[in-house]
Structures are given as C-alpha cells and as structure tokens.
Design a protein around this motif. Structure first.
Motif, PDB file in Angstrom:
ATOM      1  N   CYS A   1      17.622 -35.861  54.996  1.00 45.43           N
ATOM      2  CA  CYS A   1      17.794 -36.305  53.606  1.00 45.43           C
ATOM      3  C   CYS A   1      16.665 -35.772  52.726  1.00 45.43           C
ATOM      4  O   CYS A   1      16.898 -35.278  51.616  1.00 45.43           O
ATOM      5  CB  CYS A   1      17.835 -37.824  53.537  1.00 45.43           C
ATOM      6  N   ALA A   2      15.448 -35.872  53.240  1.00 43.96           N
ATOM      7  CA  ALA A   2      14.293 -35.405  52.464  1.00 43.96           C
ATOM      8  C   ALA A   2      14.373 -33.902  52.236  1.00 43.96           C
ATOM      9  O   ALA A   2      14.041 -33.408  51.146  1.00 43.96           O
ATOM     10  CB  ALA A   2      13.001 -35.768  53.183  1.00 43.96           C
TER      11      ALA A   2
ATOM     12  N   ARG B   1      21.274 -42.002  44.379  1.00 48.09           N
ATOM     13  CA  ARG B   1      20.879 -40.890  45.221  1.00 48.09           C
ATOM     14  C   ARG B   1      21.308 -39.576  44.570  1.00 48.09           C
ATOM     15  O   ARG B   1      22.215 -39.530  43.759  1.00 48.09           O
ATOM     16  CB  ARG B   1      21.491 -41.025  46.615  1.00 48.09           C
ATOM     17  N   HIS B   2      20.622 -38.489  44.953  1.00 51.21           N
ATOM     18  CA  HIS B   2      20.947 -37.183  44.400  1.00 51.21           C
ATOM     19  C   HIS B   2      22.406 -36.860  44.703  1.00 51.21           C
ATOM     20  O   HIS B   2      22.884 -37.099  45.817  1.00 51.21           O
ATOM     21  CB  HIS B   2      20.031 -36.128  45.009  1.00 51.21           C
TER      22      HIS B   2
ATOM     23  N   GLU C   1      26.540 -36.817  52.569  1.00 54.34           N
ATOM     24  CA  GLU C   1      26.702 -38.052  53.336  1.00 54.34           C
ATOM     25  C   GLU C   1      28.165 -38.483  53.417  1.00 54.34           C
ATOM     26  O   GLU C   1      28.580 -39.091  54.404  1.00 54.34           O
ATOM     27  CB  GLU C   1      25.864 -39.173  52.718  1.00 54.34           C
TER      28      GLU C   1
ATOM     29  N   TYR D   1      25.980 -45.269  46.507  1.00 54.99           N
ATOM     30  CA  TYR D   1      25.205 -44.042  46.458  1.00 54.99           C
ATOM     31  C   TYR D   1      24.683 -43.739  45.055  1.00 54.99           C
ATOM     32  O   TYR D   1      24.170 -42.656  44.809  1.00 54.99           O
ATOM     33  CB  TYR D   1      26.060 -42.861  46.925  1.00 54.99           C
TER      34      TYR D   1
ATOM     35  N   LEU E   1      17.098 -32.056  52.024  1.00 57.20           N
ATOM     36  CA  LEU E   1      18.118 -31.788  51.002  1.00 57.20           C
ATOM     37  C   LEU E   1      17.576 -32.089  49.608  1.00 57.20           C
ATOM     38  O   LEU E   1      17.780 -31.311  48.668  1.00 57.20           O
ATOM     39  CB  LEU E   1      19.368 -32.630  51.269  1.00 57.20           C
ATOM     40  N   GLU E   2      16.911 -33.209  49.466  1.00 54.76           N
ATOM     41  CA  GLU E   2      16.396 -33.593  48.153  1.00 54.76           C
ATOM     42  C   GLU E   2      15.268 -32.673  47.698  1.00 54.76           C
ATOM     43  O   GLU E   2      15.000 -32.576  46.500  1.00 54.76           O
ATOM     44  CB  GLU E   2      15.939 -35.048  48.183  1.00 54.76           C
ATOM     45  N   ALA E   3      14.622 -31.999  48.659  1.00 53.86           N
ATOM     46  CA  ALA E   3      13.501 -31.114  48.322  1.00 53.86           C
ATOM     47  C   ALA E   3      13.943 -29.679  48.061  1.00 53.86           C
ATOM     48  O   ALA E   3      13.094 -28.827  47.764  1.00 53.86           O
ATOM     49  CB  ALA E   3      12.468 -31.139  49.447  1.00 53.86           C
TER      50      ALA E   3
ATOM     51  N   LEU F   1      23.146 -35.017  47.931  1.00 57.54           N
ATOM     52  CA  LEU F   1      22.970 -35.858  49.104  1.00 57.54           C
ATOM     53  C   LEU F   1      24.141 -36.822  49.261  1.00 57.54           C
ATOM     54  O   LEU F   1      24.641 -37.042  50.383  1.00 57.54           O
ATOM     55  CB  LEU F   1      21.645 -36.623  49.002  1.00 57.54           C
ATOM     56  N   ARG F   2      24.606 -37.404  48.156  1.00 53.56           N
ATOM     57  CA  ARG F   2      25.766 -38.299  48.229  1.00 53.56           C
ATOM     58  C   ARG F   2      26.975 -37.569  48.786  1.00 53.56           C
ATOM     59  O   ARG F   2      27.716 -38.098  49.619  1.00 53.56           O
ATOM     60  CB  ARG F   2      26.091 -38.857  46.835  1.00 53.56           C
TER      61      ARG F   2
ATOM     62  N   ILE G   1      25.565 -31.249  39.338  1.00 54.27           N
ATOM     63  CA  ILE G   1      24.766 -32.472  39.270  1.00 54.27           C
ATOM     64  C   ILE G   1      25.474 -33.538  38.442  1.00 54.27           C
ATOM     65  O   ILE G   1      25.515 -34.708  38.805  1.00 54.27           O
ATOM     66  CB  ILE G   1      23.363 -32.197  38.682  1.00 54.27           C
TER      67      ILE G   1
END
Length: 248
Positions: free
Chosen positions: A30-31, A10-11, A18, A7, A33-35, A14-15, A63
């Motif tokens: 996923c998109a 990945r952000h 998941e 992972y 969450l990343e957005a 998100l990791r 982060i």
C-alpha cells in the motif's frame, strides 16, 4: 448492493487495486502504491488526454472525474469503448505496446496523475505481487470491452442503457463513490449515444422510459437507483465480468 464509503479517504489508485486484488495488500505494498511519483495535471472536459498514434513514455491514473476510451472513423464518427472512473489506469497497455491504438478523453474535468513507465517497472521489481494485480486490471479492462461489444451489438436500447448504468454504479460503489446506489452521471446525451450506438433522441426516450418504470431518477446529472433488482433484470446485468472482490 449496499453503498459503502469504506475507501473514501484512500488514494483512488489504491482503492481500485484493493477492489480487484485477489489477496489483501500488505502495508508495504500500500505504501509503495501511494508513494508512486505522480505528476498531477488538470484536464478540461472534452479534451484528449492521449491520442491514437501516441508513443507515450508514461501512463496515467484517473484521480477524479470520468474519462472515456474511444475510436473514430475517418468520417469522424466516434464510438466510446469504455468509461474510466477514479483509480483506473486507462492507458496501462502503453507500458508494453509502444503505439496507442485508442484515444482517451476527459468526459468531465479530470484530475490525473502521470507516472513514468520506468517508475512503474521499478515498483514491480520492488513489489512483484503488484505485477499480478495490474495484469489482472488489464484483463478486466478487456473483459469490459467484450461486454460492451455484446451490449451495443445484441441488446435493445432500453437494456443497453440499463446495463451501462448498472456497470457504472457497480464500479463507482467498489471505490466508495456511489453510496446508497447514487452517483454523478455527468455524460451528455450525445456522449451516451456514442457509448451505446444509438441517437441522442433515443437516449432521451430510453432514460424517460427507465424513469417511468420507477427504476431510477436522473436530475441535474445525478443518478439515483430506486429499484436495483429491477434495473439489473432490465439490463440482464451480471457483474462477473468486472471481477471485483466480494467484499468490495
């Protein structure tokens, strides 16, 4: 356990999601969450991110770095309730509880991302399955606090320290940050003492005993576990309470 960096690119949020979701996230989830619109901030070590009594209109994700949830007595004695690794959303309860009853501080310099509660609610309306995962994350946070209560209340100092190290390695490995059972351990001895309910001198002695047993090395605040099974046995560690997906 085998170290994994699957992972790594990945952000962190998100990791984390998941690693605990009971289903595979869709590309759309996923998109989304990343957005999430995040306001980035850098917090110095030993600085509070939120304080008991705050009424925030936003939550934050870690982060990078390590944070801790804590409470203090009127005399100023501090008890660390849990540590937070990248991907965690330590104050997610503020979405539903108007007044915080805990404080959260940066243990190391931390990069965090603030997300307005309105944006979180919009995410859940658009992606209702993610509501289940964040609810699950909150329940896991509560499970960790229960395990810490047992750890500080009923295990001796040697087992307490071993258990904390097992937990941190397991949680960091789940998000790709403890390859080969090796990770940063940036907490000072007084900070570990506040988490374990022992004195800094006792922390020093306990770490020395774990090293002497051949279970680990700790050098320049970097931990390497040499005998995972031995450390697990010393801690009576059962990761069930972390509720990680098997593949994580």
């Amino acid at each position: 356990m085998n170290g994994s960096s699957q992972y790594a690119n990945r952000h962190p949020l998100l990791r984390k999601i998941e690693s605990i979701a009971l289903f595979a996230l869709s590309a759309e989830e996923c998109a989304a969450l990343e957005a999430l619109p995040m306001q980035a901030a850098l917090i110095d070590a030993d600085q509070d991110i939120v304080r008991e009594g705050d009424r925030p209109g936003r939550s934050f994700a870690v982060i990078s770095g390590i944070a801790s949830t804590y409470k203090t007595t009127r005399a100023g004695k501090r008890q660390v309730m849990s540590y937070h690794v990248p991907g965690d959303v330590p104050d997610f309860q503020s979405l539903h509880l108007q007044t915080l009853d805990i404080s959260i501080a940066a243990v190391t310099p931390c990069s965090i991302g603030y997300v307005q509660h309105d944006a979180v609610r919009a995410l859940f309306r658009a992606q209702p399955r993610l509501t289940e995962v964040f609810w699950r994350a909150t329940l896991i946070d509560a499970a960790i606090v229960r395990e810490w209560t047992l750890n500080t209340g009923r295990r001796d100092a040697y087992a307490r320290m071993a258990h904390l190290l097992c937990e941190l390695v397991t949680r960091l490995e789940a998000v790709g940050l403890a390859p080969d059972l090796s990770c940063d351990l940036p907490m000072t001895q007084p900070e570990l003492a506040d988490a374990l309910g022992i004195t800094p001198v006792h922390v020093n002695r306990t770490i020395r005993d774990l090293k002497a047993a051949g279970l680990l090395t700790l050098r320049n605040r970097h931990l390497t576990v040499h005998d995972w099974d031995g450390l697990v046995a010393a801690a009576e560690f059962d990761p069930t309470y972390l509720h990680l997906r098997q593949e994580a």
